[in-house]
Design a protein around this motif. Sequence first.
Motif, PDB file in Angstrom:
ATOM      1  N   GLU A  31       0.836  -1.204   0.000  1.00  0.00           N
ATOM      2  CA  GLU A  31       0.000   0.000   0.000  1.00  0.00           C
ATOM      3  C   GLU A  31       0.870   1.253   0.000  1.00  0.00           C
ATOM      4  OE1 GLU A  31      -2.780   2.407   3.124  1.00  0.00           O
ATOM      5  OE2 GLU A  31      -2.881   0.226   3.191  1.00  0.00           O
ATOM      6  N   SER A  32       1.894   1.253   0.832  1.00  0.00           N
ATOM      7  CA  SER A  32       2.776   2.411   0.904  1.00  0.00           C
ATOM      8  C   SER A  32       3.540   2.609  -0.398  1.00  0.00           C
ATOM      9  CB  SER A  32       3.762   2.250   2.063  1.00  0.00           C
ATOM     10  OG  SER A  32       4.653   3.342   2.094  1.00  0.00           O
ATOM     11  N   ALA A  33       4.031   1.513  -0.970  1.00  0.00           N
ATOM     12  CA  ALA A  33       4.801   1.610  -2.211  1.00  0.00           C
ATOM     13  C   ALA A  33       3.950   2.139  -3.358  1.00  0.00           C
ATOM     14  CB  ALA A  33       5.390   0.248  -2.568  1.00  0.00           C
ATOM     15  N   VAL A  34       2.694   1.737  -3.409  1.00  0.00           N
ATOM     16  CA  VAL A  34       1.808   2.148  -4.504  1.00  0.00           C
ATOM     17  C   VAL A  34       1.182   3.515  -4.247  1.00  0.00           C
ATOM     18  CG1 VAL A  34      -0.323   1.586  -5.743  1.00  0.00           C
ATOM     19  CG2 VAL A  34       1.306  -0.221  -5.182  1.00  0.00           C
ATOM     20  N   MET A  35       0.660   3.700  -3.054  1.00  0.00           N
ATOM     21  CA  MET A  35      -0.099   4.913  -2.745  1.00  0.00           C
ATOM     22  C   MET A  35       0.741   6.037  -2.144  1.00  0.00           C
ATOM     23  SD  MET A  35      -3.065   3.938  -3.762  1.00  0.00           S
ATOM     24  CE  MET A  35      -4.151   5.178  -3.131  1.00  0.00           C
ATOM     25  N   GLY A  36       1.926   5.698  -1.670  1.00  0.00           N
ATOM     26  CA  GLY A  36       2.765   6.714  -1.048  1.00  0.00           C
ATOM     27  C   GLY A  36       2.405   7.009   0.399  1.00  0.00           C
ATOM     28  N   THR A  37       1.543   6.160   0.986  1.00  0.00           N
ATOM     29  CA  THR A  37       1.181   6.357   2.390  1.00  0.00           C
ATOM     30  C   THR A  37       2.378   6.045   3.280  1.00  0.00           C
ATOM     31  OG1 THR A  37       0.342   4.098   2.518  1.00  0.00           O
ATOM     32  CG2 THR A  37      -1.257   5.829   2.021  1.00  0.00           C
ATOM     33  N   PHE A  38       2.351   6.572   4.478  1.00  0.00           N
ATOM     34  CA  PHE A  38       3.445   6.355   5.406  1.00  0.00           C
ATOM     35  C   PHE A  38       3.228   5.073   6.204  1.00  0.00           C
ATOM     36  CE2 PHE A  38       4.406  10.443   4.074  1.00  0.00           C
ATOM     37  CZ  PHE A  38       5.575  10.909   4.642  1.00  0.00           C
ATOM     38  N   VAL A  39       4.330   4.382   6.508  1.00  0.00           N
ATOM     39  CA  VAL A  39       4.313   3.226   7.393  1.00  0.00           C
ATOM     40  C   VAL A  39       5.010   3.633   8.681  1.00  0.00           C
ATOM     41  CG1 VAL A  39       4.264   1.493   5.560  1.00  0.00           C
ATOM     42  CG2 VAL A  39       6.457   2.317   6.392  1.00  0.00           C
ATOM     43  N   ILE A  40       4.757   2.865   9.750  1.00  0.00           N
ATOM     44  CA  ILE A  40       5.406   3.122  11.029  1.00  0.00           C
ATOM     45  C   ILE A  40       6.284   1.925  11.355  1.00  0.00           C
ATOM     46  CG2 ILE A  40       5.090   3.583  13.486  1.00  0.00           C
ATOM     47  CD1 ILE A  40       2.283   4.674  12.748  1.00  0.00           C
ATOM     48  N   ALA A  41       7.577   2.165  11.518  1.00  0.00           N
ATOM     49  CA  ALA A  41       8.518   1.109  11.882  1.00  0.00           C
ATOM     50  C   ALA A  41       8.363   0.770  13.354  1.00  0.00           C
ATOM     51  CB  ALA A  41       9.946   1.569  11.594  1.00  0.00           C
ATOM     52  N   LEU A  42       8.889  -0.388  13.748  1.00  0.00           N
ATOM     53  CA  LEU A  42       8.832  -0.793  15.152  1.00  0.00           C
ATOM     54  C   LEU A  42       9.472   0.238  16.067  1.00  0.00           C
ATOM     55  CD1 LEU A  42       9.680  -4.604  14.983  1.00  0.00           C
ATOM     56  CD2 LEU A  42       7.446  -3.502  15.166  1.00  0.00           C
ATOM     57  N   CYS A  43      10.488   0.936  15.580  1.00  0.00           N
ATOM     58  CA  CYS A  43      11.190   1.923  16.402  1.00  0.00           C
ATOM     59  C   CYS A  43      10.441   3.255  16.486  1.00  0.00           C
ATOM     60  CB  CYS A  43      12.591   2.156  15.866  1.00  0.00           C
ATOM     61  SG  CYS A  43      12.631   2.968  14.246  1.00  0.00           S
ATOM     62  N   GLY A  44       9.355   3.395  15.699  1.00  0.00           N
ATOM     63  CA  GLY A  44       8.571   4.628  15.726  1.00  0.00           C
ATOM     64  C   GLY A  44       8.795   5.545  14.539  1.00  0.00           C
ATOM     65  N   GLU A  45       9.804   5.271  13.730  1.00  0.00           N
ATOM     66  CA  GLU A  45      10.036   6.091  12.531  1.00  0.00           C
ATOM     67  C   GLU A  45       8.842   5.957  11.588  1.00  0.00           C
ATOM     68  OE1 GLU A  45      12.711   7.913  11.129  1.00  0.00           O
ATOM     69  OE2 GLU A  45      13.729   7.872  13.059  1.00  0.00           O
ATOM     70  N   THR A  46       8.456   7.047  10.941  1.00  0.00           N
ATOM     71  CA  THR A  46       7.406   6.999   9.929  1.00  0.00           C
ATOM     72  C   THR A  46       7.984   7.484   8.603  1.00  0.00           C
ATOM     73  OG1 THR A  46       6.629   9.216  10.483  1.00  0.00           O
ATOM     74  CG2 THR A  46       5.551   7.378  11.596  1.00  0.00           C
ATOM     75  N   PHE A  47       7.585   6.807   7.530  1.00  0.00           N
ATOM     76  CA  PHE A  47       8.142   7.108   6.215  1.00  0.00           C
ATOM     77  C   PHE A  47       7.362   6.371   5.145  1.00  0.00           C
ATOM     78  CE2 PHE A  47      10.242   3.607   8.263  1.00  0.00           C
ATOM     79  CZ  PHE A  47      10.220   2.605   7.312  1.00  0.00           C
ATOM     80  N   PRO A  48       7.421   6.823   3.890  1.00  0.00           N
ATOM     81  CA  PRO A  48       6.827   6.058   2.792  1.00  0.00           C
ATOM     82  C   PRO A  48       7.831   5.004   2.319  1.00  0.00           C
ATOM     83  CG  PRO A  48       7.669   8.137   1.973  1.00  0.00           C
ATOM     84  CD  PRO A  48       7.876   8.140   3.470  1.00  0.00           C
ATOM     85  N   VAL A  49       7.330   3.879   1.861  1.00  0.00           N
ATOM     86  CA  VAL A  49       8.189   2.810   1.355  1.00  0.00           C
ATOM     87  C   VAL A  49       8.766   3.249   0.015  1.00  0.00           C
ATOM     88  CG1 VAL A  49       8.207   0.441   0.495  1.00  0.00           C
ATOM     89  CG2 VAL A  49       6.938   1.001   2.571  1.00  0.00           C
ATOM     90  N   THR A  50      10.085   3.186  -0.094  1.00  0.00           N
ATOM     91  CA  THR A  50      10.722   3.596  -1.341  1.00  0.00           C
ATOM     92  C   THR A  50      11.613   2.528  -1.950  1.00  0.00           C
ATOM     93  OG1 THR A  50      12.553   4.603  -0.124  1.00  0.00           O
ATOM     94  CG2 THR A  50      10.703   6.047  -0.725  1.00  0.00           C
TER      95      THR A  50
END
Length: 72
Positions: A31-50
């Motif tokens: 979803e993130s790779a296609v739509m550009g939505t942000f994901v939340i890593a276990l450590c708390g970082e948020t970012f779009p999948v690139t």
Amino acid sequence: MSTEVLERPELKDADTGPEMFHYVRKDKIAESAVMGTFVIALCGETFPVTKAAKPGSPVCPKCKEIYDSWGA
């Protein structure tokens, strides 16, 4: 909840070391790779999948510690 090592390389200046990849929820990766939505890593970082991590890529130490504490 399943996780997978993926995406967000840490931003780095020249010659500061290898990029780090984070653990994120596997069901959010496409979803993130296609739509550009942000994901939340276990450590708390948020970012779009690139991009995807390759085997042997360095992993965020905080994400790894959290993942390993689950007994996985």
